[in-house]
Design a protein around this motif. Sequence first.
Motif, short mmCIF file in Angstrom:
data_model
loop_
_atom_site.label_atom_id
_atom_site.label_comp_id
_atom_site.label_asym_id
_atom_site.label_seq_id
_atom_site.Cartn_x
_atom_site.Cartn_y
_atom_site.Cartn_z
N UNK A 248 -4.74 -9.19 -11.14
CA UNK A 248 -4.43 -9.58 -9.77
C UNK A 248 -3.26 -10.57 -9.74
N UNK B 92 1.62 -10.08 -8.45
CA UNK B 92 2.53 -10.91 -7.65
C UNK B 92 3.95 -10.95 -8.21
N UNK C 111 5.82 -8.41 -8.20
CA UNK C 111 6.63 -7.56 -7.32
C UNK C 111 5.82 -7.03 -6.14
N UNK C 112 6.39 -7.13 -4.97
CA UNK C 112 5.74 -6.64 -3.76
C UNK C 112 5.96 -5.16 -3.51
N UNK D 278 -7.33 -0.27 -1.93
CA UNK D 278 -7.18 -1.63 -2.45
C UNK D 278 -7.29 -2.71 -1.42
N UNK E 74 -5.43 -3.62 0.83
CA UNK E 74 -4.12 -3.87 1.44
C UNK E 74 -3.06 -3.13 0.61
N UNK F 58 0.11 -4.20 -0.17
CA UNK F 58 0.84 -5.04 -1.11
C UNK F 58 -0.17 -5.92 -1.85
N UNK F 59 -0.04 -5.98 -3.16
CA UNK F 59 -0.99 -6.69 -4.02
C UNK F 59 -2.43 -6.24 -3.76
N UNK G 206 -6.25 -5.20 -4.21
CA UNK G 206 -7.24 -5.70 -5.16
C UNK G 206 -8.20 -4.55 -5.48
#
Lengths: 240, 436
Positions: B53, B57, B59-60, B155, B157, B159-160, B162
């Motif tokens: 996780x 971060x 790269x978006x 995930x 979302x 971007x990033x 989870x």
Amino acid sequence: MELAYIQLRGCSGCASSILSSPIFPSLLKMANIRYFPLITDFFSIIDPLDLALVDGAVSNKSQRDFLVGVRSKAEKVIAIGACACFGGFKSRSETASRISDIVKVDNILPGCPPSRKQIGEMFSSILTGEELKLSEKNVCSECKFTPKLNYPIVIEEFFPRKMPEKCLLEEKTLCLGPITRAGCDALCIKQGFPCEGCNGSCKQVFSAALTEFLSLLEIPPKLESQVKKFCLKFQDQPVI
Amino acid sequence: MEKNVRLMTRVEGHSEIITYRDRKKRLSIEFSMPMFRDIENFLVGRRIEDVPRTVARICGLCPVSHELACCKALESILHVEPPRTAKMLRLLMLLAELMRSHLINFAFMTLPDLYSFAISPKRTDIIGVSELNPKEFRKVLSLVQTADEILNILGGRAVHPVYPVVGGVAKPLSKEDRDELHRIVEGAVKSSSWILSLCNKLLKDVEDLKAFNLSNRFHYLTSFEMNEDLYFYGGDMKIASDQGKIVEDFKPNNFSSYIKNIKWSGGQFKFLHSTNRGIEHPLMTGPQARAMVRKTEVFRESGVDSKNILFLNLFRLEEVSFCIYRCLGLLEDSQITSSDVQANFSYAEGSNCGAVEAPRGTLIHQYRINSRGEIESARIITPTNVKAYGIGIAISELLKTFSEMNLPENDVVEKIKMAIRSFDPCISCATHTKNQ
């Protein structure tokens, strides 16, 4: 509305969240974008701005100078994302700072990245001219689990090894939900991960809440350094 | 020496185009990435569970790739094999990320360039495109949102997200979500072939298209097996010649025996394929490399033009279609909703590498961990690191071509910027460390 989007040191995650969010086409309609290097060809900000959205942390002198210039031209400045709001990821060798350390910030939209809902709320507040109100509640208020906690909270695990079936803290696993601002719908916990605090504190200063929170935990010595590292991922200020 | 620094626009991250004029008024151009983030040091001492996780971060645009390369590296240290369903779900996510990243590049960065030849809009950006052709603009944007939606469902979302954990993924896919995903992906099939033909059509209007041809004989790095069970999940690394013939095949951990890196300028390295006969070839990686290995239709039909820099856009969009069909294939496999998505593991010390096909090419993560499950050292080689030197070579070659055409300096710079955008560099990724 004359608008600029400034990216300092970050990952383009906040900007790309905005580009791919359903609100983007209406943003194009309502605002005249005067600077946004990721998607436009303006090289500098010449005219006065109604609003500057800034993502990323300030990590060098040229970014600092640029930000000061932006502030002098902009009626309003909003910090977007955990890096701009709290400085982002920090390690000992780094000197990145949040933008409010350099210039006056009118409002913040935290999160890593801010959720689609939060982005939508921000743009509708800009549209209507109303002040963007961030939640004053914590992530637990949005979480499907209701914690029944006894103090001190004993922590035995650093990370869940399976989908949690009750509050992570009840399962003796570290989670920053109690001190983190709501707004994400407890996304990480829904996905089986502990809250890592990317939305900042529901109180004014994250570190104050953090220190208070840490004092309520009973952590075995072998986990102490891990817990500290985890808690400081999205720190506001250094604790201790 | 006369020096002029210009902001590079419409690429990910902060970069600059620096032009120099020497005493004889000869022009040279440098593509510079003057910013450093320090992610590797940030990882040291962290427990492995929190690392996927955290590396997201970097790269978006390609967080999933970083999460997966990280998980693969850690799993090979711990000798853990994620269940097949977990790999399927990871692959689904990776494909969605490829689509999202490629479409963001096309919609916001490249499309305005291509349009500028076809209909010369007032402004060369997505706003110009949206004013001139609102219908196409909405169609492109809805494809970007489709990719977003897949990542959202899996995930939480886009971007990033989870979802991937060491040993597998965090939770199984419900049948309802599977059906919803299938509906979303199926709805994008038509638009994905439309967008490829749009790009094809616009490329025909590009004046001096041939001037973007490259003569350099790059070698191409990829990391997937043609006949693997979960095609494209990848693992072992391959190097292909400029004809697409595989000349090296090795475990990610052995990359230093095949890939040499030498300090270059601007904090970047030259990544070279060093053959056993002592010949060194600059490396390229990404959609073009994958298209060559997969012998895709665009690659077969473009022939000589496959070395044209602007054709990189076609390879990228052809890959969007590939991703969509591959997603449908995965979603139609009944195993995808199995509840077996996580393998158990216990800490063990060691070091190893993991590789994955990120949107921009082969991404390598290397870690050393101790017996308490903490990171002792980390090294991350991103696709933009790998091809930075190749991009430099391409810029020099283009500069030569355009100088011979006697174009004014501004036009030369604009054309070179167009070429750089076609390479789709990711500056956040390339500058993730101080010690490059």
